[in-house]
Design an enzyme around this catalytic site. Sequence first.
Site, short mmCIF file in Angstrom:
data_model
loop_
_atom_site.label_atom_id
_atom_site.label_comp_id
_atom_site.label_asym_id
_atom_site.label_seq_id
_atom_site.Cartn_x
_atom_site.Cartn_y
_atom_site.Cartn_z
N HIS A 124 43.09 28.61 -44.80
CA HIS A 124 44.09 27.98 -43.93
C HIS A 124 45.40 27.72 -44.67
O HIS A 124 46.46 27.57 -44.04
CB HIS A 124 43.54 26.68 -43.34
N ASP A 140 42.48 46.78 -30.64
CA ASP A 140 41.77 48.05 -30.43
C ASP A 140 41.99 48.93 -31.66
O ASP A 140 43.11 49.37 -31.93
CB ASP A 140 42.32 48.73 -29.16
#
Length: 423
Positions: free
Chosen positions: A154, A368
């Site tokens: 993070h 994708d």
Amino acid sequence: MKVEVQSKKLIKPSSPTPNHRRKLNISCIDELQHPGYAGFLFYYRADGENHEDDTFQRLCLLEESLSETLVIFYPLAGRYIEGGLFIDCNDQGVEFVYARVNGQLDHLLQGDFDADLHSCLSEFPLGLASNPLVIIQVNVFECGGLVISLRSCHKLGDMCTMATFMNSWATVCRSGINELASPYFELSSLFPVKGSVVTRWPPLCGGVKFTMNRFAFSGAALSRLKLAAAKNARISRVEVVCALLCKVFVTLDQAKHGRLRPFVVCQSMNLRGRVNLPIPTNAFGNFYTMVVGRHTMDQNSLNFEAFVEMIHDTFASAKTRYAAIADRESCMNMVKDSTRESKEWAHSDEENVVAISSWCGFPFYDIDFGWGKPHLVSNTCIPVRMVFLIDSKSNGGIDAWIILSPEEKVLFEQDPDIVAFTS
């Protein structure tokens, strides 16, 4: 089903990072972040019959395109230097794990959610020191289906940053590096670290076994909830889901403690496009804040409409305050104050704290790699009670991925509101 790791390797940028880019200072907002790892998983069904050939080709494509993508996202291949508050962009690499699963992906997608299997699909780093900042695990099922998981530190960036990276990697894998735009790496110049900030994070719940649980709100269920909140016509899908979940958490907390405790909601809010500052949407790093609202509860405030009003007013007020920001100093101070406030409540034993992170609106289902869009997207499990909201693939719904203890899970699943509005 069993997950067996086949190999681990470090994927480095396909060309060296220039010397003038070898050091990336973190921003004051990065400095406030927990040093742990967070991430998500993408589930892809098989689209062919030659599974072994397809798997080999896909693994090669994933590795090659990742290496090319890291030329643009070069900090991801570096290491965090805690004492110096910067990322050493030394091209040591991103960890790439290849694992096989002795089962069918559809059994995971269509059966009861298997929390233990879910946790094995994403490797969890034990600490930040000298470890890769990003860990990617590609899990191959017997049917040829894939689950690609990503965990990132993070300190490196927020979920918006990592969603941008994943979309960029998929674009390179599908279409090549030429279509890729470079991120904006200047947040540390706009929001520099000033002095040392002592960050005391609440301890993780040792000894408590948390599990991931999926509660799906269909588009039709969200329409019904919005009708139930008709007094406030401007209510959003995310707000009605937050309101219902908070109502359930307050009900369970009252049953546990025998009284109504003050209720605190802490939700992250992406600041890209929300402040009056010239910061592009592709800014790399952490640029979000915590929206915190504390409410004293009584029997008259336990209805759904009351929770809708509480949640909406809390978020609307925060959006208005940040939209008025026109200078960097004010922005830094407000983010620091909200982070400090959220941590203070997280340490408290006197309040019922509900932590929510909404990833709705991020284009996760557009990722994708060349063999179709994901059938499902989920977050990874962390050892703390928390709610993650992600758009469902179709019908305008929202998936609530909630980390609960086993005892909380049983009570949560039996709540009448959860039974009525989720599947």
